[in-house]
Each structure stands twice: as structure tokens, then as C-alpha cells.
Design a protein around this motif. Structure first.
Motif, PDB file in Angstrom:
ATOM      1  N   CYS A  58      -3.724  10.807   2.486  1.00 30.76           N
ATOM      2  CA  CYS A  58      -2.882  11.132   3.376  1.00 30.76           C
ATOM      3  C   CYS A  58      -1.657  12.014   2.879  1.00 30.76           C
ATOM      4  CB  CYS A  58      -2.385  10.007   4.273  1.00 30.76           C
ATOM      5  SG  CYS A  58      -3.427   9.120   5.299  1.00 30.76           S
ATOM      6  N   ARG A  59      -1.201  11.472   1.663  1.00 26.78           N
ATOM      7  CA  ARG A  59       0.056  12.393   1.077  1.00 26.78           C
ATOM      8  C   ARG A  59      -0.616  13.627   0.647  1.00 26.78           C
ATOM      9  NH1 ARG A  59       1.019   8.422  -1.965  1.00 26.78           N
ATOM     10  NH2 ARG A  59      -0.160   8.771  -3.862  1.00 26.78           N
ATOM     11  N   THR A  62      -7.293   6.518  -2.986  1.00 24.93           N
ATOM     12  CA  THR A  62      -7.071   5.573  -1.716  1.00 24.93           C
ATOM     13  C   THR A  62      -6.511   6.337  -0.543  1.00 24.93           C
ATOM     14  OG1 THR A  62      -4.509   5.701  -2.085  1.00 24.93           O
ATOM     15  CG2 THR A  62      -5.870   3.948  -3.449  1.00 24.93           C
ATOM     16  N   SER A  63      -6.562   5.566   0.592  1.00 29.28           N
ATOM     17  CA  SER A  63      -6.024   6.273   2.019  1.00 29.28           C
ATOM     18  C   SER A  63      -4.682   6.800   1.707  1.00 29.28           C
ATOM     19  CB  SER A  63      -6.284   5.327   3.075  1.00 29.28           C
ATOM     20  OG  SER A  63      -7.311   4.753   3.197  1.00 29.28           O
ATOM     21  N   GLU A  64      -3.652   6.195   1.118  1.00 29.20           N
ATOM     22  CA  GLU A  64      -2.414   6.477   1.002  1.00 29.20           C
ATOM     23  C   GLU A  64      -2.500   7.970   0.069  1.00 29.20           C
ATOM     24  OE1 GLU A  64      -2.486   2.392   1.770  1.00 29.20           O
ATOM     25  OE2 GLU A  64      -3.550   3.519   0.343  1.00 29.20           O
ATOM     26  N   GLU A  65      -3.115   8.113  -0.932  1.00 24.91           N
ATOM     27  CA  GLU A  65      -3.270   9.212  -1.852  1.00 24.91           C
ATOM     28  C   GLU A  65      -3.905  10.394  -1.089  1.00 24.91           C
ATOM     29  OE1 GLU A  65      -4.104   7.245  -6.074  1.00 24.91           O
ATOM     30  OE2 GLU A  65      -5.667   7.442  -4.782  1.00 24.91           O
ATOM     31  N   GLU A  77      -1.577   1.471   8.409  1.00 24.87           N
ATOM     32  CA  GLU A  77      -2.118   0.288   7.942  1.00 24.87           C
ATOM     33  C   GLU A  77      -3.084  -0.308   8.564  1.00 24.87           C
ATOM     34  OE1 GLU A  77       1.026  -2.280   6.722  1.00 24.87           O
ATOM     35  OE2 GLU A  77       1.989  -0.885   5.566  1.00 24.87           O
ATOM     36  N   GLN A 123       0.304  11.201   8.256  1.00 21.68           N
ATOM     37  CA  GLN A 123       0.731   9.760   8.209  1.00 21.68           C
ATOM     38  C   GLN A 123      -0.159   8.831   7.973  1.00 21.68           C
ATOM     39  OE1 GLN A 123       3.803   8.706  11.289  1.00 21.68           O
ATOM     40  NE2 GLN A 123       3.235   6.378  10.860  1.00 21.68           N
ATOM     41  N   CYS A 124      -0.160   7.977   6.862  1.00 25.03           N
ATOM     42  CA  CYS A 124      -1.037   6.709   6.638  1.00 25.03           C
ATOM     43  C   CYS A 124      -0.676   5.474   7.522  1.00 25.03           C
ATOM     44  CB  CYS A 124      -1.135   6.476   5.104  1.00 25.03           C
ATOM     45  SG  CYS A 124      -2.548   5.408   4.713  1.00 25.03           S
TER      46      CYS A 124
END
Length: 284
Positions: free
Chosen positions: A53-54, A48-51, A62, A59-60
């Protein structure tokens, strides 16, 4: 420090993975990717985008709007999904902030013209390019009278034809009249005829072939093999654009390349037939 924003179809891809380090190194630490947005999870890895970016310390965001608002300059990626660029770039181009749109710029001449029309109406500096136009080996042939050319490169037509077409059209100049194609799986062989009668060919092998070209000049044929770091000068140009807003690749040149690429894609659907550039019709 200048904050760069990524807008991508999905973030777990080669360009998104490598551009942050390249930008920071080339800018000597004056630029960094601070924000990123991916429309969907990676269809390859499921990440995912969140994964993503982490993992990259970015910073992810929305929404695309959030990236545009927070960033100083913007990059539209999606290097394998040109059909998404018109949607992904709209808010960036409406913002007036300097925007780079990754290869392949657009899937059609009509889309390319539409994207640039929006940028120009909003006064937004933007451009797109293939990194291969910056290959050191090609530079001595720019501005010389190339009578014919044969370019060979890796991978499939959809993703890599831009890396053959852009330097070829840059070297040979003039207008390509029509294109013919023959294919076998991911192997795509295209013949191009210029309005003044000159000819060129390009071959996407579907594999890991290096980038080479044979050029017919007034004094005979010369072979060119690319082994330099073309991403280095590509990044130097990108950093300079973000610093100054100076567009190094004219919009008209990009539209011309995309028109030929679109004709090539249509020719692949009708093997052995000439397809006119910019019109999509069969020529005699």
C-alpha cells in the motif's frame, strides 16, 4: 471521486498492481483505488500489505470491514486463490455495495451458488468474468452456430482454464454433459461433450502460449488468434458496472462455467475417464 476498495488474499500480485492505473485511466479520473486489505503477506515475495500500500499510495486497512465501510464500491481479487473468495467476499456482499469478484470466481459450483445466493439475498449487485470474453477477435462468433471448438491457452489449469472455458461456453451455448482429461505436468488437455453431441477441447500448455481457437462452423473451420487488448473492454465494462450497477454477466452463466471447470479438475484426477458436469460421477 468514487473510491474503490481492494480485498485480496495477498496484495503483491499482477491484478492488484495493474488494476488501479487501468481503473483511473478508463474512468477518466472519476475512480481511484483508495483502500486495500490483504489477508497475508505475499507467499512469493514476502511483501506485506502495508509495504504494498505504501508503494502504491493506497490506504492500508487492517480488516475487511474497514475496507467495506470506507469504500464506495468493492473488488475482491485473489485471482489465483478462488478457494478464498467465499470468505473474502462475505462482508462486501452483505453491504449492498456494488462488488466485482475477480477470476476465477469460485473453486466449485456449490461455492459459486453460495456466493451468488448471499449477494441476491442482500440485494448486492455483483458479477465475475474472464477478461478474455471481451477479446475483439471472439465477438464475430457470438451467437453463431459453433459445431465444435478447440481452445489453446497459456499457463496452468488452476489459474488460466477460466480464460478458455468462458469464451468457449459463451460461443457454443447449451449445456456441457461431461469432461475427460489427460495431463502431463502443467500440460492439461480436456475433451468436452455437450448434451446435444457437440464437442470441444481445451489445452492449457503450462507455458507462455498465446490464446487461440479453432472453430467448426457450418461453412467450415476458422482459426482465431487473440492479439487485441482485451483488458481495455473488460475495464470499460467494470467502470460501467460501478457507475450504473448494471450486471453484464448473468450469475447463471458464471455458475455454468464454474461447474464445467470443477468437472475438469476432477477429470484431471482420473485421466481417461468421463466426469459428469455438476455431479462429479464417472459416465459411460
Amino acid at each position: 471521486m468514487m473510491k474503490v476498495g481492494f480485498i485480496d488474499y495477498y496484495l503483491d500480485e499482477w491484478h492488484a498492481d495493474h488494476y488501479p492505473g487501468m481503473l483511473k485511466e478508463t474512468s477518466r479520473g472519476s475512480m481511484e483505488v483508495g483502500y486495500a486489505y490483504g489477508m497475508i503477506p505475499s507467499p512469493r515475495s514476502g511483501k506485506t500489505s502495508e509495504e504494498w500500500c505504501r508503494e502504491h499510495g493506497i490506504q492500508c486497512c487492517e480488516t475487511i470491514e474497514e475496507v467495506v465501510e470506507k469504500s464506495d464500491v468493492l473488488m475482491i481479487l485473489a485471482p489465483e486463490d478462488a478457494q478464498t473468495h467465499e470468505h473474502l467476499s462475505r462482508k462486501a456482499l452483505e453491504s449492498g455495495k456494488k462488488t466485482y469478484i475477480d477470476k476465477t470466481f469460485a473453486s466449485s459450483k456449490e461455492m459459486a451458488e453460495s456466493i451468488f445466493a448471499l449477494a441476491e439475498s442482500c440485494g448486492t449487485p455483483c458479477y465475475s468474468t474472464s477478461a478474455l470474453r471481451y477479446a475483439r477477435e471472439y465477438q464475430p462468433y457470438m451467437g453463431r452456430k459453433v459445431q465444435a471448438a478447440a481452445f489453446v491457452g497459456a499457463s496452468d489449469y488452476n489459474n488460466y482454464s477460466i480464460h478458455l472455458l468462458e469464451p468457449m461456453l459463451l460461443m457454443m451455448e447449451g449445456e456441457v454433459r461431461r469432461v475427460m482429461a489427460l495431463t502431463r505436468g502443467d500440460w492439461a488437455q480436456l475433451l468436452l461433450q455437450w448434451e446435444d453431441g457437440r464437442v470441444g477441447s481445451m489445452l492449457c500448455t503450462g507455458g507462455g502460449t498465446g490464446f487461440t481457437a479453432n472453430l467448426l462452423l457450418d461453412r467450415g473451420c476458422e482459426q482465431v488468434e487473440v492479439d487485441s487488448d482485451f483488458f481495455g473492454p473488460f475495464m470499460e465494462g467494470l467502470v460501467r458496472f460501478f457507475e450504473t450497477g448494471e450486471v453484464s454477466v448473468p450469475h447463471e452463466e458464471t455458475v455454468r462455467v464454474i461447474a464445467v471447470r470443477e468437472a475438469g479438475a476432477k477429470a484431471m484426477e482420473r485421466p481417461g475417464e468421463w466426469v459428469e458436469v455438476g455431479r462429479g460421477s464417472t459416465g459411460g
